[in-house]
Write a protein that holds these residues in place. Structure first.
Motif, PDB file in Angstrom:
ATOM      1  N   GLU A   1     -10.682  19.304 -38.886  1.00 57.99           N
ATOM      2  CA  GLU A   1     -11.446  18.189 -39.536  1.00 57.99           C
ATOM      3  C   GLU A   1     -11.821  18.221 -41.026  1.00 57.99           C
ATOM      4  OE1 GLU A   1     -15.060  18.227 -36.853  1.00 57.99           O
ATOM      5  OE2 GLU A   1     -13.788  17.554 -35.169  1.00 57.99           O
ATOM      6  N   SER A   2     -11.877  19.671 -41.345  1.00 58.30           N
ATOM      7  CA  SER A   2     -12.398  19.959 -42.853  1.00 58.30           C
ATOM      8  C   SER A   2     -11.137  20.273 -43.613  1.00 58.30           C
ATOM      9  CB  SER A   2     -13.320  21.242 -42.776  1.00 58.30           C
ATOM     10  OG  SER A   2     -12.641  22.284 -42.325  1.00 58.30           O
ATOM     11  N   GLU A   3      -9.982  20.093 -42.893  1.00 52.01           N
ATOM     12  CA  GLU A   3      -8.898  20.350 -43.968  1.00 52.01           C
ATOM     13  C   GLU A   3      -8.710  19.684 -45.099  1.00 52.01           C
ATOM     14  OE1 GLU A   3      -4.925  20.159 -41.800  1.00 52.01           O
ATOM     15  OE2 GLU A   3      -5.606  21.998 -41.050  1.00 52.01           O
ATOM     16  N   SER A   4      -9.028  18.384 -45.277  1.00 54.49           N
ATOM     17  CA  SER A   4      -9.040  17.510 -46.372  1.00 54.49           C
ATOM     18  C   SER A   4      -9.817  18.085 -47.714  1.00 54.49           C
ATOM     19  CB  SER A   4      -9.349  16.194 -46.251  1.00 54.49           C
ATOM     20  OG  SER A   4     -10.591  16.077 -45.644  1.00 54.49           O
ATOM     21  N   HIS A   5     -10.749  18.881 -47.281  1.00 55.08           N
ATOM     22  CA  HIS A   5     -11.443  19.476 -48.359  1.00 55.08           C
ATOM     23  C   HIS A   5     -11.086  20.981 -48.669  1.00 55.08           C
ATOM     24  CE1 HIS A   5     -14.035  16.275 -47.345  1.00 55.08           C
ATOM     25  NE2 HIS A   5     -14.194  16.559 -46.025  1.00 55.08           N
ATOM     26  N   ASP A   6      -9.914  21.424 -47.968  1.00 57.37           N
ATOM     27  CA  ASP A   6      -9.679  22.947 -47.867  1.00 57.37           C
ATOM     28  C   ASP A   6      -8.270  23.081 -48.283  1.00 57.37           C
ATOM     29  OD1 ASP A   6      -9.347  25.480 -47.388  1.00 57.37           O
ATOM     30  OD2 ASP A   6      -9.895  25.560 -45.230  1.00 57.37           O
ATOM     31  N   GLN A   7      -8.336  23.868 -49.248  1.00 58.48           N
ATOM     32  CA  GLN A   7      -6.749  24.237 -50.018  1.00 58.48           C
ATOM     33  C   GLN A   7      -5.903  25.006 -49.111  1.00 58.48           C
ATOM     34  OE1 GLN A   7      -5.856  22.728 -52.834  1.00 58.48           O
ATOM     35  NE2 GLN A   7      -7.740  21.440 -52.478  1.00 58.48           N
ATOM     36  N   HIS A   8      -6.711  25.713 -48.520  1.00 56.32           N
ATOM     37  CA  HIS A   8      -5.684  26.764 -47.767  1.00 56.32           C
ATOM     38  C   HIS A   8      -6.182  26.831 -46.297  1.00 56.32           C
ATOM     39  CE1 HIS A   8      -4.570  28.347 -51.317  1.00 56.32           C
ATOM     40  NE2 HIS A   8      -5.904  28.332 -51.861  1.00 56.32           N
ATOM     41  N   PRO A   9      -5.749  25.795 -45.532  1.00 50.47           N
ATOM     42  CA  PRO A   9      -6.077  25.649 -43.909  1.00 50.47           C
ATOM     43  C   PRO A   9      -5.621  27.019 -43.182  1.00 50.47           C
ATOM     44  CG  PRO A   9      -4.396  24.340 -44.412  1.00 50.47           C
ATOM     45  CD  PRO A   9      -4.588  24.899 -45.646  1.00 50.47           C
ATOM     46  N   VAL A  10      -6.518  27.801 -42.443  1.00 54.54           N
ATOM     47  CA  VAL A  10      -6.081  29.035 -41.711  1.00 54.54           C
ATOM     48  C   VAL A  10      -5.255  28.697 -40.537  1.00 54.54           C
ATOM     49  CG1 VAL A  10      -6.950  31.091 -40.770  1.00 54.54           C
ATOM     50  CG2 VAL A  10      -8.240  29.421 -42.273  1.00 54.54           C
ATOM     51  N   PRO A  11      -3.973  29.245 -40.086  1.00 53.58           N
ATOM     52  CA  PRO A  11      -3.375  28.711 -39.047  1.00 53.58           C
ATOM     53  C   PRO A  11      -4.145  29.402 -37.910  1.00 53.58           C
ATOM     54  CG  PRO A  11      -2.303  30.862 -40.141  1.00 53.58           C
ATOM     55  CD  PRO A  11      -3.563  30.455 -40.925  1.00 53.58           C
ATOM     56  N   PRO A  12      -3.892  28.875 -36.502  1.00 49.42           N
ATOM     57  CA  PRO A  12      -4.682  29.299 -35.266  1.00 49.42           C
ATOM     58  C   PRO A  12      -4.345  30.616 -35.122  1.00 49.42           C
ATOM     59  CG  PRO A  12      -2.808  27.800 -34.733  1.00 49.42           C
ATOM     60  CD  PRO A  12      -2.821  27.916 -36.455  1.00 49.42           C
ATOM     61  N   GLU A  13      -5.218  31.282 -34.457  1.00 47.52           N
ATOM     62  CA  GLU A  13      -5.205  32.877 -34.327  1.00 47.52           C
ATOM     63  C   GLU A  13      -4.445  33.278 -32.855  1.00 47.52           C
ATOM     64  OE1 GLU A  13      -9.377  33.846 -34.778  1.00 47.52           O
ATOM     65  OE2 GLU A  13      -8.924  33.125 -37.005  1.00 47.52           O
ATOM     66  N   ASP A  14      -4.545  32.133 -32.142  1.00 47.42           N
ATOM     67  CA  ASP A  14      -4.347  32.520 -30.589  1.00 47.42           C
ATOM     68  C   ASP A  14      -3.471  31.317 -29.878  1.00 47.42           C
ATOM     69  OD1 ASP A  14      -3.948  33.973 -28.273  1.00 47.42           O
ATOM     70  OD2 ASP A  14      -6.283  33.895 -27.881  1.00 47.42           O
ATOM     71  N   ALA A  15      -2.757  31.462 -29.024  1.00 45.47           N
ATOM     72  CA  ALA A  15      -1.922  30.453 -28.338  1.00 45.47           C
ATOM     73  C   ALA A  15      -3.161  29.554 -27.565  1.00 45.47           C
ATOM     74  CB  ALA A  15      -1.053  30.958 -27.106  1.00 45.47           C
ATOM     75  N   PRO A  16      -2.636  28.187 -27.324  1.00 45.61           N
ATOM     76  CA  PRO A  16      -3.353  27.468 -26.616  1.00 45.61           C
ATOM     77  C   PRO A  16      -4.097  27.987 -25.215  1.00 45.61           C
ATOM     78  CG  PRO A  16      -1.566  26.231 -27.052  1.00 45.61           C
ATOM     79  CD  PRO A  16      -1.327  27.669 -27.565  1.00 45.61           C
ATOM     80  N   SER A  17      -5.136  27.435 -24.882  1.00 49.68           N
ATOM     81  CA  SER A  17      -5.521  28.333 -23.406  1.00 49.68           C
ATOM     82  C   SER A  17      -4.833  27.886 -22.335  1.00 49.68           C
ATOM     83  CB  SER A  17      -7.089  27.891 -23.586  1.00 49.68           C
ATOM     84  OG  SER A  17      -7.558  27.987 -22.141  1.00 49.68           O
ATOM     85  N   LYS A  18      -4.679  28.726 -21.603  1.00 49.04           N
ATOM     86  CA  LYS A  18      -3.860  28.292 -20.042  1.00 49.04           C
ATOM     87  C   LYS A  18      -4.808  28.070 -18.978  1.00 49.04           C
ATOM     88  CE  LYS A  18      -0.022  31.308 -21.302  1.00 49.04           C
ATOM     89  NZ  LYS A  18       0.671  32.430 -21.060  1.00 49.04           N
ATOM     90  N   ALA A  19      -6.141  28.353 -19.399  1.00 52.06           N
ATOM     91  CA  ALA A  19      -7.076  28.198 -18.302  1.00 52.06           C
ATOM     92  C   ALA A  19      -7.672  26.600 -17.757  1.00 52.06           C
ATOM     93  CB  ALA A  19      -8.317  28.951 -18.772  1.00 52.06           C
ATOM     94  N   ILE A  20      -7.966  26.443 -16.566  1.00 56.25           N
ATOM     95  CA  ILE A  20      -8.691  25.393 -16.268  1.00 56.25           C
ATOM     96  C   ILE A  20      -9.870  25.747 -15.848  1.00 56.25           C
ATOM     97  CG2 ILE A  20      -6.648  24.051 -15.776  1.00 56.25           C
ATOM     98  CD1 ILE A  20      -6.616  24.931 -12.643  1.00 56.25           C
ATOM     99  N   SER A  21     -10.650  24.497 -15.802  1.00 53.12           N
ATOM    100  CA  SER A  21     -12.386  24.531 -15.494  1.00 53.12           C
ATOM    101  C   SER A  21     -12.695  24.907 -14.060  1.00 53.12           C
ATOM    102  CB  SER A  21     -12.948  23.288 -15.920  1.00 53.12           C
ATOM    103  OG  SER A  21     -12.170  22.312 -15.048  1.00 53.12           O
ATOM    104  N   LYS A  22     -11.615  24.865 -13.081  1.00 54.80           N
ATOM    105  CA  LYS A  22     -12.059  25.279 -11.750  1.00 54.80           C
ATOM    106  C   LYS A  22     -10.585  25.699 -11.213  1.00 54.80           C
ATOM    107  CE  LYS A  22     -13.404  21.263 -10.222  1.00 54.80           C
ATOM    108  NZ  LYS A  22     -13.935  20.118  -9.084  1.00 54.80           N
ATOM    109  N   PRO A  23     -10.825  26.633 -10.087  1.00 52.47           N
ATOM    110  CA  PRO A  23      -9.559  27.336  -9.442  1.00 52.47           C
ATOM    111  C   PRO A  23      -8.848  26.016  -8.475  1.00 52.47           C
ATOM    112  CG  PRO A  23     -11.470  28.264  -8.614  1.00 52.47           C
ATOM    113  CD  PRO A  23     -11.899  27.062  -9.827  1.00 52.47           C
ATOM    114  N   VAL A  24      -7.648  26.224  -8.303  1.00 55.60           N
ATOM    115  CA  VAL A  24      -6.997  25.562  -7.168  1.00 55.60           C
ATOM    116  C   VAL A  24      -7.579  26.012  -5.918  1.00 55.60           C
ATOM    117  CG1 VAL A  24      -4.810  25.302  -5.906  1.00 55.60           C
ATOM    118  CG2 VAL A  24      -4.726  25.300  -8.245  1.00 55.60           C
ATOM    119  N   GLU A  25      -7.667  25.174  -4.840  1.00 57.61           N
ATOM    120  CA  GLU A  25      -8.599  25.576  -3.546  1.00 57.61           C
ATOM    121  C   GLU A  25      -7.641  25.066  -2.469  1.00 57.61           C
ATOM    122  OE1 GLU A  25     -12.482  25.228  -2.488  1.00 57.61           O
ATOM    123  OE2 GLU A  25     -13.102  25.115  -4.392  1.00 57.61           O
TER     124      GLU A  25
END
Ligand code: SAM
Length: 250
Positions: A38-62
């Motif tokens: 969101e703030s990239e247009s103002h930022d000269q040096h965007p920081v790369p993501p530190e982690d892989a996307p989450s694999k988690a879901i909000s509730k377990p399979v039942e």
């Protein structure tokens, strides 16, 4: 052969989000990344993501449908349990792909009966590593619908009900959780009932109680095998077992 099958080391390692994208949870790094973008247009040096996307879901399979075949049961259960995550597990590659394609198509249609976001299918040999997918006491229902009968004595070890596998079902089921079985093969029915009755974690649910259980009717009517047996005017044998509480340690 299932040599090509891969398994998660533990349930937390599973990429559940790719199976239930509507239930994916963002991890903190993803949220940070979004703020950065969101703030990239103002930022000269965007920081790369530190982690892989989450694999988690909000509730377990039942709910798990073991050997789900073409998924008739899954698609009938999805609107009945709109807030519960349901997983079909199937060993055949082409059959798994068929079910996965159907899930995608139904989600895209977004019919009035269900969004089908709560249903998915995975390729797995459920006779191996079931506890790698589900943690202790995670599931409330397991369906074993028209399992392959493996008629010959020397093939009985390939049946998906055995003392050892029942212990795995008991492990992944919560106390009060259910194992639903149905088959048109009387010998297999007696085998499943015998093995589940013998197991200290399970008690058989009385027929009177099953009359008010919608899952029994769905299992009889909506599975592909159930429909086939109906067409051939065959008999269907149902048995349902409840996972009992473990006795207290002495
Ligand atoms: N449950 C479906 C129904 O009632 O219409 C399909 C029944 S079909 C007779 C049995 C299914 O179990 C097949 O699709 C087969 O590939 C699958 N299957 C057999 N052994 C399996 C295993 N170890 N793990 C996962 N699926 C298995």
């Amino acid at each position: 052969s299932d040599h090509s099958l891969t398994y998660p080391k533990c349930p937390e390692e599973m990429d559940w989000a790719s199976y239930y994208p509507a239930y994916a949870v963002q991890n903190q790094d993803e949220q940070k990344q979004e703020q950065r973008t969101e703030s990239e247009s103002h930022d000269q040096h965007p920081v790369p993501p530190e982690d892989a996307p989450s694999k988690a879901i909000s509730k377990p399979v039942e709910i798990a449908d073991i050997g789900c075949g073409f998924g008739g049961l899954l698609f009938a259960l999805a609107p009945k349990f709109p807030d519960t995550l349901i997983l079909g597990m199937e060993i055949r590659t082409s059959v798994t792909s068929y079910v996965q394609d159907k899930v995608r198509a139904l989600r895209a249609q977004n019919t009035s009966t269900s969004s089908f976001q709560n249903v998915s299918c995975i390729r797995a040999n459920t006779m191996k590593f079931l506890p790698n997918f589900f943690s202790k006491a995670q599931l409330s229902k397991i369906f074993l619908c028209f399992p392959d009968p493996h008629f010959k004595q020397r093939k009985h070890k390939a049946r998906i009900v055995s003392y050892t596998l029942n212990s795995e079902y008991a492990y992944v089921l919560k106390p009060g959780g259910m194992v639903y079985t149905i088959t048109d093969v009387k010998d297999l029915h007696e085998w499943m009932v015998g093995h589940l009755e013998k197991h200290p974690s399970f008690e058989r649910v009385k027929d009177e109680e099953l009359e008010s259980d919608a899952c029994v009717e769905i299992m009889r009517q909506e599975t592909e095998e159930g429909k086939k047996v109906e067409r051939n005017k065959g008999e269907k044998f149902v048995a349902v077992f409840r996972r009992m509480k473990d006795p207290p340690w002495p």
